[in-house]
Design an enzyme around this catalytic site. Structure first.
Site, PDB file in Angstrom:
ATOM      1  N   ASP A   1       4.053   8.404  -4.923  1.00  0.00           N
ATOM      2  CA  ASP A   1       4.723   9.584  -5.455  1.00  0.00           C
ATOM      3  C   ASP A   1       5.283   9.759  -6.831  1.00  0.00           C
ATOM      4  O   ASP A   1       5.340  10.460  -8.197  1.00  0.00           O
ATOM      5  CB  ASP A   1       5.419  10.472  -4.281  1.00  0.00           C
ATOM      6  CG  ASP A   1       5.607  11.573  -4.425  1.00  0.00           C
ATOM      7  OD1 ASP A   1       5.144  12.585  -5.163  1.00  0.00           O
ATOM      8  OD2 ASP A   1       6.134  12.203  -3.226  1.00  0.00           O
TER       9      ASP A   1
ATOM     10  N   TYR B   1       5.179   8.496   4.879  1.00  0.00           N
ATOM     11  CA  TYR B   1       5.452  10.261   4.812  1.00  0.00           C
ATOM     12  C   TYR B   1       5.188  10.648   6.151  1.00  0.00           C
ATOM     13  O   TYR B   1       5.007  12.155   6.654  1.00  0.00           O
ATOM     14  CB  TYR B   1       4.460  11.144   3.697  1.00  0.00           C
ATOM     15  CG  TYR B   1       5.404  11.193   2.303  1.00  0.00           C
ATOM     16  CD1 TYR B   1       6.451  10.476   2.294  1.00  0.00           C
ATOM     17  CD2 TYR B   1       4.669  11.215   0.926  1.00  0.00           C
ATOM     18  CE1 TYR B   1       7.415  10.149   0.888  1.00  0.00           C
ATOM     19  CE2 TYR B   1       5.506  11.118   0.187  1.00  0.00           C
ATOM     20  CZ  TYR B   1       6.433  10.646   0.289  1.00  0.00           C
ATOM     21  OH  TYR B   1       7.349  10.576  -1.631  1.00  0.00           O
TER      22      TYR B   1
ATOM     23  N   ASP C   1       4.316  10.835 -10.877  1.00  0.00           N
ATOM     24  CA  ASP C   1       4.914  11.795 -11.800  1.00  0.00           C
ATOM     25  C   ASP C   1       5.847  11.170 -13.038  1.00  0.00           C
ATOM     26  O   ASP C   1       5.623  11.949 -14.075  1.00  0.00           O
ATOM     27  CB  ASP C   1       6.446  12.390 -10.911  1.00  0.00           C
ATOM     28  CG  ASP C   1       4.517  13.976 -10.220  1.00  0.00           C
ATOM     29  OD1 ASP C   1       4.851  13.294 -10.393  1.00  0.00           O
ATOM     30  OD2 ASP C   1       6.223  14.400  -9.727  1.00  0.00           O
TER      31      ASP C   1
ATOM     32  N   ASP D   1      10.327  -1.500  -9.016  1.00  0.00           N
ATOM     33  CA  ASP D   1      11.566  -1.188  -9.724  1.00  0.00           C
ATOM     34  C   ASP D   1      10.779  -1.642 -10.810  1.00  0.00           C
ATOM     35  O   ASP D   1      11.192  -0.852 -11.919  1.00  0.00           O
ATOM     36  CB  ASP D   1      12.343  -1.920  -9.180  1.00  0.00           C
ATOM     37  CG  ASP D   1      12.851  -2.994  -8.408  1.00  0.00           C
ATOM     38  OD1 ASP D   1      11.505  -3.437  -8.251  1.00  0.00           O
ATOM     39  OD2 ASP D   1      13.337  -3.670  -8.405  1.00  0.00           O
TER      40      ASP D   1
ATOM     41  N   LYS E   1       7.236  -3.542  -2.758  1.00  0.00           N
ATOM     42  CA  LYS E   1       8.470  -3.855  -2.777  1.00  0.00           C
ATOM     43  C   LYS E   1       8.426  -4.995  -1.726  1.00  0.00           C
ATOM     44  O   LYS E   1       9.455  -5.171  -0.335  1.00  0.00           O
ATOM     45  CB  LYS E   1       9.642  -2.899  -2.768  1.00  0.00           C
ATOM     46  CG  LYS E   1      10.832  -3.411  -2.230  1.00  0.00           C
ATOM     47  CD  LYS E   1      11.227  -2.797  -3.915  1.00  0.00           C
ATOM     48  CE  LYS E   1      12.930  -3.782  -3.874  1.00  0.00           C
ATOM     49  NZ  LYS E   1      13.541  -3.632  -5.036  1.00  0.00           N
TER      50      LYS E   1
END
Ligand code: NAD
Length: 356
Positions: A247, A140, A251, A223, A191
């Site tokens: 993020d 980001y 959620d 994943d 990852k």
């Protein structure tokens, strides 16, 4: 005396922060809490009054505060503004200017609300996870970024995922220390099989674990973590991960609990100063209607007391009061089930106040 800055913001923000103010008054008058509070405009409300979503004066007051309780910002009225003037910029600026690099998102499912989850009650009842998300680095913020024309004249968008050792170590330390105060299990999500930046993440977290021998560390690819969160979420205690993965996973985890109106969050810097806010936004669809669930905000106040003021006993009092209100079957519309007593924002705030 410790200073707390209240930033109600837009939409339902002022309604939910009002409920927190009632609790603060009560803690001051009856439970010996010694804090100084002040309030300021932020987001769209600040843009309307001063032409900026976060004025320099309010930023300065935020820097001087020991803790900030933030409502929510944004709404359709300000969507026409250019990005640098939008209400949401206030939050991004506060995070970066105050160095709030650690985002703590508890995901707790009160047994009374197990039916509100989309997952089977036995999978989620009693769920208690804490997700620690890195908040000021990663893709980001990485440079270079942008949209450009490539060699064949086609437009391409590009971003940079970069993490330094020091960035990984400081979020890692917070996660290990929190795990030590909970069940002592930390799962680091990356990852590392595909992304070098998270290969380094895994190495650093593993090296750090030598300093925390009592913590049981595990690693999981993102994943798989997404899959495990909906398959068997109770396997997790503390999860630490990058900005982007955090993020998305937080959620997803939030929805395990049924309502976004129940979820608090904290964003801390290296000195344990923090910004505390409900996970939800300004909910323009229900703003001004006394419908918003104030519990996420009241739990955010409890986190402020715990992490920035070290008032753990007072934080527990708020959490217990909320638990009792739920056990009594009192509910705002977002968590209402037939047989419950339906209440508005004000009445829910008063009910928690009564149990406090
Ligand atoms: P939202 O979280 O505001 O609302 C999503 C849905 O959840 C809506 O149906 C809303 O009514 C409901 N909801 C949210 N909070 C609730 C509460 N306390 N009680 C009951 N129901 C609740 O997300 P959105 O609609 O995507 O965004 C609305 C505005 O908020 C946008 O301008 C967005 O940019 C902004 N936003 C701000 C923040 C923040 O300030 N931290 C976070 C997310 C979104």
């Amino acid at each position: 005396m410790k200073k707390i800055l209240l930033l109600p913001g837009d939409g339902v923000g002022p309604e939910i922060i009002s409920q927190a103010k009632k609790l603060i008054e009560k803690l001051r008058s009856d439970h010996g809490l010694q804090i100084e509070t002040s309030e300021a405009l932020v987001g769209g409300a600040s843009f309307d009054a001063y032409g900026s979503p976060l004025t320099d004066e309010v930023l300065q007051r935020a820097k001087e505060a020991d803790g900030i309780l933030f409502g929510a910002v944004g709404g359709p009225k300000w969507e026409v503004l250019e990005i640098s003037q939008r209400p949401e910029i206030a939050l991004l600026k506060l995070r970066s200017e105050l160095g709030l690099f650690a985002n703590l998102r508890p995901v707790i499912l009160y047994p009374e609300l197990a039916d509100a989850s989309t997952l089977k009650p036995e999978v989620v009842a009693g769920l208690d996870i804490l997700i620690v998300r890195e908040l000021t680095g990663g893709i980001y913020f990485g440079q270079p970024r942008g949209i450009r024309n490539n060699a064949s004249g086609e437009r391409e968008g590009y971003n940079t995922l970069v993490y330094s050792e020091s960035e990984i170590n400081r979020i890692g330390r917070i996660a290990f220390e929190i795990a030590a105060k909970r069940q002592g299990r930390l799962c680091s999500v990356d990852k590392a099989n595909v992304l070098e930046s998270t290969e380094l993440w895994r190495q650093c977290i593993t090296e750090l674990s030598a300093r925390y021998p009592a913590i049981e560390l595990s690693h999981m690819y993102v994943d798989n973590a997404a899959m495990q969160l909906v398959r068997a979420p109770k396997q997790f205690d503390v999860v630490v991960t990058t900005n982007l993965f955090g993020d998305i996973l937080s959620d997803c985890a939030a929805m395990l609990t049924g309502s976004i109106g129940m979820l608090p969050s904290a964003s801390l810097n290296a000195d344990n100063k923090g910004l505390y806010e409900p996970v939800h936004g300004s909910a323009p669809d229900i703003a001004g209607q006394n419908k918003a669930n104030p519990i996420a905000t009241l739990l955010s106040l409890a986190m402020l007391l715990k992490y920035s003021l070290d008032e753990v006993a007072l934080a527990d009092k708020i959490e217990n009061a909320i638990q009792q209100v739920l056990a009594e079957g009192l509910r705002t519309a977002d968590i209402y089930q037939p047989g419950n007593k339906l209440m508005g924002t004000e009445e829910m705030g008063d009910a928690v106040l009564d149990y406090l």
